[in-house]
Motif scaffolding. Structure first.
Motif, PDB file in Angstrom:
ATOM      1  N   VAL A 183       0.834  -1.205   0.000  1.00  0.00           N
ATOM      2  CA  VAL A 183       0.000   0.000   0.000  1.00  0.00           C
ATOM      3  C   VAL A 183       0.868   1.255   0.000  1.00  0.00           C
ATOM      4  O   VAL A 183       0.552   2.247  -0.662  1.00  0.00           O
ATOM      5  CB  VAL A 183      -0.967   0.005   1.202  1.00  0.00           C
ATOM      6  N   GLU A 184       1.981   1.220   0.727  1.00  0.00           N
ATOM      7  CA  GLU A 184       2.884   2.369   0.735  1.00  0.00           C
ATOM      8  C   GLU A 184       3.461   2.633  -0.648  1.00  0.00           C
ATOM      9  O   GLU A 184       3.558   3.789  -1.092  1.00  0.00           O
ATOM     10  CB  GLU A 184       4.014   2.143   1.747  1.00  0.00           C
ATOM     11  N   GLN A 185       3.854   1.572  -1.337  1.00  0.00           N
ATOM     12  CA  GLN A 185       4.365   1.743  -2.700  1.00  0.00           C
ATOM     13  C   GLN A 185       3.288   2.310  -3.609  1.00  0.00           C
ATOM     14  O   GLN A 185       3.543   3.210  -4.423  1.00  0.00           O
ATOM     15  CB  GLN A 185       4.866   0.406  -3.244  1.00  0.00           C
ATOM     16  N   ARG A 186       2.083   1.787  -3.484  1.00  0.00           N
ATOM     17  CA  ARG A 186       0.981   2.283  -4.316  1.00  0.00           C
ATOM     18  C   ARG A 186       0.690   3.751  -4.015  1.00  0.00           C
ATOM     19  O   ARG A 186       0.405   4.529  -4.933  1.00  0.00           O
ATOM     20  CB  ARG A 186      -0.271   1.439  -4.076  1.00  0.00           C
ATOM     21  N   LEU A 187       0.759   4.132  -2.751  1.00  0.00           N
ATOM     22  CA  LEU A 187       0.521   5.523  -2.369  1.00  0.00           C
ATOM     23  C   LEU A 187       1.544   6.444  -3.032  1.00  0.00           C
ATOM     24  O   LEU A 187       1.183   7.503  -3.572  1.00  0.00           O
ATOM     25  CB  LEU A 187       0.598   5.655  -0.846  1.00  0.00           C
ATOM     26  N   ILE A 188       2.807   6.071  -3.004  1.00  0.00           N
ATOM     27  CA  ILE A 188       3.848   6.888  -3.622  1.00  0.00           C
ATOM     28  C   ILE A 188       3.621   7.005  -5.128  1.00  0.00           C
ATOM     29  O   ILE A 188       3.723   8.090  -5.715  1.00  0.00           O
ATOM     30  CB  ILE A 188       5.239   6.295  -3.326  1.00  0.00           C
ATOM     31  N   LEU A 189       3.288   5.897  -5.769  1.00  0.00           N
ATOM     32  CA  LEU A 189       3.066   5.915  -7.217  1.00  0.00           C
ATOM     33  C   LEU A 189       1.859   6.779  -7.580  1.00  0.00           C
ATOM     34  O   LEU A 189       1.887   7.524  -8.568  1.00  0.00           O
ATOM     35  CB  LEU A 189       2.878   4.493  -7.736  1.00  0.00           C
ATOM     36  N   LEU A 190       0.798   6.703  -6.783  1.00  0.00           N
ATOM     37  CA  LEU A 190      -0.378   7.543  -7.042  1.00  0.00           C
ATOM     38  C   LEU A 190      -0.049   9.023  -6.841  1.00  0.00           C
ATOM     39  O   LEU A 190      -0.549   9.877  -7.577  1.00  0.00           O
ATOM     40  CB  LEU A 190      -1.528   7.140  -6.117  1.00  0.00           C
ATOM     41  N   ALA A 191       0.797   9.325  -5.879  1.00  0.00           N
ATOM     42  CA  ALA A 191       1.196  10.714  -5.657  1.00  0.00           C
ATOM     43  C   ALA A 191       2.009  11.237  -6.833  1.00  0.00           C
ATOM     44  O   ALA A 191       1.830  12.382  -7.286  1.00  0.00           O
ATOM     45  CB  ALA A 191       2.002  10.834  -4.361  1.00  0.00           C
ATOM     46  N   GLU A 246     -10.824   7.299  -3.783  1.00  0.00           N
ATOM     47  CA  GLU A 246     -11.485   6.901  -5.028  1.00  0.00           C
ATOM     48  C   GLU A 246     -10.457   6.516  -6.089  1.00  0.00           C
ATOM     49  O   GLU A 246     -10.649   5.559  -6.853  1.00  0.00           O
ATOM     50  CB  GLU A 246     -12.364   8.051  -5.544  1.00  0.00           C
ATOM     51  N   SER A 247      -9.351   7.255  -6.156  1.00  0.00           N
ATOM     52  CA  SER A 247      -8.288   6.936  -7.115  1.00  0.00           C
ATOM     53  C   SER A 247      -7.676   5.581  -6.801  1.00  0.00           C
ATOM     54  O   SER A 247      -7.380   4.789  -7.698  1.00  0.00           O
ATOM     55  CB  SER A 247      -7.206   8.015  -7.085  1.00  0.00           C
ATOM     56  N   TYR A 248      -7.480   5.327  -5.515  1.00  0.00           N
ATOM     57  CA  TYR A 248      -6.905   4.054  -5.084  1.00  0.00           C
ATOM     58  C   TYR A 248      -7.843   2.897  -5.447  1.00  0.00           C
ATOM     59  O   TYR A 248      -7.405   1.848  -5.914  1.00  0.00           O
ATOM     60  CB  TYR A 248      -6.663   4.111  -3.580  1.00  0.00           C
ATOM     61  N   ILE A 249      -9.126   3.103  -5.244  1.00  0.00           N
ATOM     62  CA  ILE A 249     -10.126   2.076  -5.569  1.00  0.00           C
ATOM     63  C   ILE A 249     -10.126   1.785  -7.068  1.00  0.00           C
ATOM     64  O   ILE A 249     -10.086   0.628  -7.505  1.00  0.00           O
ATOM     65  CB  ILE A 249     -11.530   2.535  -5.122  1.00  0.00           C
ATOM     66  N   ASN A 250     -10.171   2.847  -7.874  1.00  0.00           N
ATOM     67  CA  ASN A 250     -10.254   2.683  -9.323  1.00  0.00           C
ATOM     68  C   ASN A 250      -8.989   2.074  -9.914  1.00  0.00           C
ATOM     69  O   ASN A 250      -9.056   1.265 -10.846  1.00  0.00           O
ATOM     70  CB  ASN A 250     -10.530   4.026  -9.989  1.00  0.00           C
ATOM     71  N   GLN A 251      -7.839   2.469  -9.374  1.00  0.00           N
ATOM     72  CA  GLN A 251      -6.584   2.008  -9.951  1.00  0.00           C
ATOM     73  C   GLN A 251      -6.263   0.572  -9.597  1.00  0.00           C
ATOM     74  O   GLN A 251      -5.760  -0.190 -10.417  1.00  0.00           O
ATOM     75  CB  GLN A 251      -5.440   2.911  -9.479  1.00  0.00           C
ATOM     76  N   PHE A 252      -6.580   0.172  -8.372  1.00  0.00           N
ATOM     77  CA  PHE A 252      -6.141  -1.132  -7.896  1.00  0.00           C
ATOM     78  C   PHE A 252      -7.289  -2.081  -7.575  1.00  0.00           C
ATOM     79  O   PHE A 252      -7.058  -3.164  -7.047  1.00  0.00           O
ATOM     80  CB  PHE A 252      -5.246  -0.947  -6.666  1.00  0.00           C
ATOM     81  N   ASN A 253      -8.513  -1.666  -7.869  1.00  0.00           N
ATOM     82  CA  ASN A 253      -9.667  -2.543  -7.730  1.00  0.00           C
ATOM     83  C   ASN A 253      -9.771  -3.131  -6.316  1.00  0.00           C
ATOM     84  O   ASN A 253      -9.975  -4.332  -6.133  1.00  0.00           O
ATOM     85  CB  ASN A 253      -9.596  -3.686  -8.765  1.00  0.00           C
ATOM     86  N   VAL A 254      -9.646  -2.251  -5.307  1.00  0.00           N
ATOM     87  CA  VAL A 254      -9.745  -2.693  -3.917  1.00  0.00           C
ATOM     88  C   VAL A 254     -11.134  -2.373  -3.366  1.00  0.00           C
ATOM     89  O   VAL A 254     -11.896  -1.618  -3.952  1.00  0.00           O
ATOM     90  CB  VAL A 254      -8.665  -2.023  -3.049  1.00  0.00           C
ATOM     91  N   HIS A 255     -11.441  -2.947  -2.210  1.00  0.00           N
ATOM     92  CA  HIS A 255     -12.770  -2.789  -1.637  1.00  0.00           C
ATOM     93  C   HIS A 255     -12.961  -1.360  -1.127  1.00  0.00           C
ATOM     94  O   HIS A 255     -12.101  -0.799  -0.451  1.00  0.00           O
ATOM     95  CB  HIS A 255     -12.975  -3.781  -0.490  1.00  0.00           C
ATOM     96  N   ARG A 256     -14.098  -0.767  -1.442  1.00  0.00           N
ATOM     97  CA  ARG A 256     -14.372   0.620  -1.085  1.00  0.00           C
ATOM     98  C   ARG A 256     -14.328   0.858   0.426  1.00  0.00           C
ATOM     99  O   ARG A 256     -13.864   1.897   0.894  1.00  0.00           O
ATOM    100  CB  ARG A 256     -15.743   1.020  -1.646  1.00  0.00           C
ATOM    101  N   ASN A 257     -14.810  -0.096   1.203  1.00  0.00           N
ATOM    102  CA  ASN A 257     -14.917   0.106   2.648  1.00  0.00           C
ATOM    103  C   ASN A 257     -13.559   0.186   3.348  1.00  0.00           C
ATOM    104  O   ASN A 257     -13.454   0.733   4.441  1.00  0.00           O
ATOM    105  CB  ASN A 257     -15.743  -1.018   3.278  1.00  0.00           C
ATOM    106  N   THR A 258     -12.547  -0.389   2.741  1.00  0.00           N
ATOM    107  CA  THR A 258     -11.229  -0.432   3.393  1.00  0.00           C
ATOM    108  C   THR A 258     -10.203   0.480   2.747  1.00  0.00           C
ATOM    109  O   THR A 258      -9.105   0.653   3.292  1.00  0.00           O
ATOM    110  CB  THR A 258     -10.680  -1.870   3.369  1.00  0.00           C
ATOM    111  N   TYR A 279       7.259   3.634 -16.765  1.00  0.00           N
ATOM    112  CA  TYR A 279       6.301   2.577 -17.026  1.00  0.00           C
ATOM    113  C   TYR A 279       4.904   3.083 -16.723  1.00  0.00           C
ATOM    114  O   TYR A 279       4.723   4.031 -15.974  1.00  0.00           O
ATOM    115  CB  TYR A 279       6.594   1.322 -16.199  1.00  0.00           C
ATOM    116  N   GLU A 280       3.942   2.454 -17.338  1.00  0.00           N
ATOM    117  CA  GLU A 280       2.566   2.841 -17.106  1.00  0.00           C
ATOM    118  C   GLU A 280       2.060   2.205 -15.811  1.00  0.00           C
ATOM    119  O   GLU A 280       2.392   1.077 -15.479  1.00  0.00           O
ATOM    120  CB  GLU A 280       1.696   2.393 -18.274  1.00  0.00           C
ATOM    121  N   MET A 281       1.242   2.958 -15.098  1.00  0.00           N
ATOM    122  CA  MET A 281       0.705   2.488 -13.827  1.00  0.00           C
ATOM    123  C   MET A 281      -0.008   1.150 -13.979  1.00  0.00           C
ATOM    124  O   MET A 281       0.039   0.305 -13.085  1.00  0.00           O
ATOM    125  CB  MET A 281      -0.254   3.539 -13.252  1.00  0.00           C
ATOM    126  N   LYS A 282      -0.651   0.956 -15.136  1.00  0.00           N
ATOM    127  CA  LYS A 282      -1.428  -0.280 -15.303  1.00  0.00           C
ATOM    128  C   LYS A 282      -0.545  -1.520 -15.228  1.00  0.00           C
ATOM    129  O   LYS A 282      -1.032  -2.614 -14.913  1.00  0.00           O
ATOM    130  CB  LYS A 282      -2.176  -0.257 -16.635  1.00  0.00           C
TER     131      LYS A 282
END
Length: 307
Positions: A21-29, A51-63, A132-135
């Motif tokens: 999650v920390e790596q993903r946070l840095i990449l999203l920033a 919302e960006s985290y949910i859309n990019q990594f397909n994680v559960h909205r509640n968490t 590289y592309e985020m995808k």
């Protein structure tokens, strides 16, 4: 919209340990800084929405939001190290990732400011860099896999890495000294799953070779190959007469399609990293005047409606 991540290779090769999650946070920033056009500096916070985290990594909205908050707090305490050549020798530098964090419950978002030391490593585009592309890392489910992918694509142009000593490789991929000290466990829990995920979910295939002294494994090297894309297959089947189409494009059409292409994620590899979408579109319009570049871009033009 392009979602291109660019990091100086000094940072790619840095030794640090971040969870997924920390790596993903840095990449999203980093992506936020690029897409907003405001860049990265030591004063202005970058905002990452759940919302960006949910859309990019397909994680559960509640968490999602809680995961970002926790990652932000943990990142504040993290350090990274790297080497820098100085006139009197190599300097071994340690710094923090971020100098300030915040989270806003009303908007389900977090803010962070990168530390001064890391900013030039992320934003500087020198002779050696990796993009590289985020995808490509969106479906990698461990921090180890993300780190290995980053290390590998720094050697994309040569198709192979040098031998990476085991002790260095463990640090680079983020394995703690107390973790997976038996080679069987290291392969089973770290190396093999990471390679499997990269093969399945990214744009490269990879093969690993182990190097030994006596019976002990002392390092690894990797061979990587770009997967053949549908776009490349289309390029190979385009009739040369198609190139004549570029001369039939009006200036208005060139600029219209260039604007569309500049926002196509798969066009990210043509971006120079620091340019805005508008600057990228202007350069694409110039590329479309060249018959060979037109032929190369033809599959992408078809994607955005060119007939």
């Amino acid at each position: 919209m392009k979602e291109l991540i660019v990091k100086d290779n000094a940072l790619i090769n840095a030794s640090y340990n971040l969870d997924l999650v920390e790596q993903r946070l840095i990449l999203l920033a980093i992506m936020e800084a690029r897409e907003s056009g405001k860049g990265i500096n030591a004063n202005d916070p970058l905002t990452v929405h759940a919302e960006s985290y949910i859309n990019q990594f397909n994680v559960h909205r509640n968490t999602a939001y809680q995961a970002l908050k926790d990652a932000c707090k943990d990142l504040f305490a993290r350090q990274f190290s790297y080497q820098e050549q100085r006139p009197k020798g190599v300097a071994n530098i340690t710094s923090r990732w971020v100098s300030q964090i915040a989270y806003i419950d009303n908007t389900a978002s977090v803010e962070l400011i990168f530390s001064p030391a890391i900013i030039p490593l992320i934003t500087r585009l020198e002779k050696h860099f990796t993009s590289y592309e985020m995808k490509q890392i969106s479906y990698l489910s461990t921090g180890y896999a993300v780190r290995l992918y980053e290390i590998l694509i720094a050697w994309r142009s040569t198709g192979k890495t040098p031998v990476i000593e085991l002790i260095d490789f463990r640090k680079q991929i983020g394995v703690l000294d107390t973790e997976y000290n038996r080679m069987h466990d290291f392969k089973k829990r770290v190396l093999d799953p990471s390679i499997k995920q990269i093969k399945e979910h990214t744009d490269i295939t990879v093969e690993v070779e182990q190097h030994k002294k006596g019976r002990s494994i002392t390092g690894f090297s990797f061979r990587l190959q770009q997967k053949k894309s549908v776009n490349q297959e289309l390029i190979n089947t385009i009739n040369l007469d198609t190139v004549d189409l570029c001369f039939k494009m009006t200036d208005a059409q060139r600029h219209m399609f260039a604007n569309k292409l500049s926002e196509l994620p798969s066009m990210g590899k043509y971006s120079q990293g620091t340019e805005s979408f508008q600057q990228f579109a202007i350069r694409i319009a110039e590329m479309l005047q060249d018959p060979e570049r037109f032929k190369e871009l033809y599959p992408y033009l078809k994607k955005v409606g060119y007939r």
